[in-house]
Design an enzyme around this catalytic site. Structure first.
Site, mmCIF file in Angstrom:
data_model
loop_
_atom_site.group_PDB
_atom_site.id
_atom_site.type_symbol
_atom_site.label_atom_id
_atom_site.label_comp_id
_atom_site.label_asym_id
_atom_site.label_seq_id
_atom_site.Cartn_x
_atom_site.Cartn_y
_atom_site.Cartn_z
ATOM 1 N N GLY A 1 23.371 66.649 30.707
ATOM 2 C CA GLY A 1 23.834 67.895 31.324
ATOM 3 C C GLY A 1 22.980 68.428 32.449
ATOM 4 N N LYS B 1 44.986 61.172 22.829
ATOM 5 C CA LYS B 1 44.356 61.810 23.993
ATOM 6 C C LYS B 1 45.190 63.003 24.445
ATOM 7 C CE LYS B 1 42.199 59.545 27.239
ATOM 8 N NZ LYS B 1 41.586 59.010 28.465
ATOM 9 N N ASN C 1 23.436 67.976 35.622
ATOM 10 C CA ASN C 1 24.344 68.484 36.663
ATOM 11 C C ASN C 1 24.967 69.800 36.220
ATOM 12 O OD1 ASN C 1 24.816 66.578 39.122
ATOM 13 N ND2 ASN C 1 24.560 65.233 37.349
ATOM 14 N N HIS D 1 29.940 60.646 40.827
ATOM 15 C CA HIS D 1 29.759 59.265 40.376
ATOM 16 C C HIS D 1 28.510 58.676 41.046
ATOM 17 C CE1 HIS D 1 30.969 55.394 38.782
ATOM 18 N NE2 HIS D 1 30.665 54.874 39.962
ATOM 19 N N MET E 1 32.122 61.184 30.209
ATOM 20 C CA MET E 1 32.311 59.722 30.183
ATOM 21 C C MET E 1 33.614 59.353 29.476
ATOM 22 S SD MET E 1 29.773 59.090 32.018
ATOM 23 C CE MET E 1 29.353 57.348 32.016
ATOM 24 N N ARG E 2 34.692 59.902 29.988
ATOM 25 C CA ARG E 2 36.009 59.688 29.376
ATOM 26 C C ARG E 2 37.029 59.702 30.504
ATOM 27 N NH1 ARG E 2 37.413 59.818 24.289
ATOM 28 N NH2 ARG E 2 35.272 60.196 23.687
ATOM 29 N N ASN F 1 34.969 64.821 40.431
ATOM 30 C CA ASN F 1 34.018 64.060 39.614
ATOM 31 C C ASN F 1 32.837 63.642 40.477
ATOM 32 O OD1 ASN F 1 33.030 62.467 37.381
ATOM 33 N ND2 ASN F 1 33.766 60.644 38.443
HETATM 34 C C1 GAR Z 1 25.309 61.546 36.346
HETATM 35 O O1 GAR Z 1 24.333 60.744 36.944
HETATM 36 C C2 GAR Z 1 26.696 61.175 36.828
HETATM 37 O O2 GAR Z 1 26.705 60.682 38.132
HETATM 38 C C3 GAR Z 1 27.090 60.117 35.843
HETATM 39 O O3 GAR Z 1 26.595 60.560 34.617
HETATM 40 C C4 GAR Z 1 25.368 61.247 34.842
HETATM 41 C C5 GAR Z 1 25.331 62.491 34.007
HETATM 42 O O4 GAR Z 1 24.077 63.071 34.067
HETATM 43 N N1 GAR Z 1 28.503 59.948 35.808
HETATM 44 C C6 GAR Z 1 29.105 58.784 35.682
HETATM 45 O O5 GAR Z 1 28.510 57.741 35.528
HETATM 46 C C7 GAR Z 1 30.627 58.848 35.726
HETATM 47 N N2 GAR Z 1 31.185 57.548 35.829
HETATM 48 P P1 GAR Z 1 23.825 64.546 33.548
HETATM 49 O O6 GAR Z 1 24.424 64.612 32.131
HETATM 50 O O7 GAR Z 1 22.354 64.684 33.502
HETATM 51 O O8 GAR Z 1 24.474 65.491 34.481
#
Ligand code: GAR
Length: 189
Positions: free
Chosen positions: A13, A66, A15, A110, A91-92, A108
């Protein structure tokens, strides 16, 4: 009334914290109305509690489909009058129920320069490929995994082969780029 954000997360979390703190500080002119998490026990739930952000935590296994758990999520988002959904390490794959209800309102982040390295192991895949320029992408979410139109990208060079270091470098960029990009989108909503 300020615009209302929903942030979806499954793990640490960082972000979510960057977005919630930017809202609290007025750097983003919006409120995080709710944090949605599909992993009971994820660290992001504690972060939401610390920041005073309401959390909707659910366990997908407890629903028949879902469509069923996404219908619950839509109820929560509707009740909060959410303007923009920000996936931040959720991640879903987003399904039809949520995509239809919040069409054109889901973004999103990525950890690759899309359309290269889609999916859940983008950084590891890029390192294995020998990539020398990495990056972060923010895109609209549609039915295709990591396939929606690109809104923002930022690249950074890295010549090594340590995925953890790429994650570390990338996350610093993610936190800035997500806040900047949400601000730009909110101006256009
Ligand atoms: C982030 O780095 C994001 O880019 C990635 O998950 C991480 C979550 O970090 N997302 C993906 O890979 C989506 N395909 P966080 O929980 O510290 O924000």
């Amino acid at each position: 009334m300020k615009k209302q954000l929903a942030v979806f997360a499954s793990g640490t979390g960082t972000n979510f914290v960057a977005i919630a703190k930017a809202c609290a500080a007025g750097v983003i002119d919006a409120d995080v109305a709710v944090m949605v998490c599909d992993k009971p026990g994820a660290a992001v739930i504690d972060r939401a509690r610390e920041l005073g952000v309401e959390a909707f935590v659910f366990s997908p296994r407890e629903y028949p489909s879902k469509a069923a758990f996404e219908a619950e999520i839509v109820k929560v988002l509707d009740a909060k009058k959410v303007d923009l959904v920000c996936l931040a390490g959720y991640m879903r794959i987003v399904g039809d129920t949520l995509l239809t209800a919040y069409d054109g309102k889901i973004i999103n982040i990525h950890p690759s320069l899309l359309p290269s390295f889609k999916g859940a192991h983008a950084v590891e895949d890029a390192v294995a490929y020998g990539v020398k320029v990495y990056g972060i992408t923010i895109h609209w979410v549609n039915a295709e995994l990591d396939g929606g139109k690109i809104i923002a990208q930022r690249a950074f060079p890295y010549e090594g082969s340590d995925p953890a270091e790429v994650h570390r470098l990338g996350q610093v960029i993610e936190h800035q780029l997500y806040v900047e990009t949400i601000n730009k989108i909110l101006c256009e909503l």
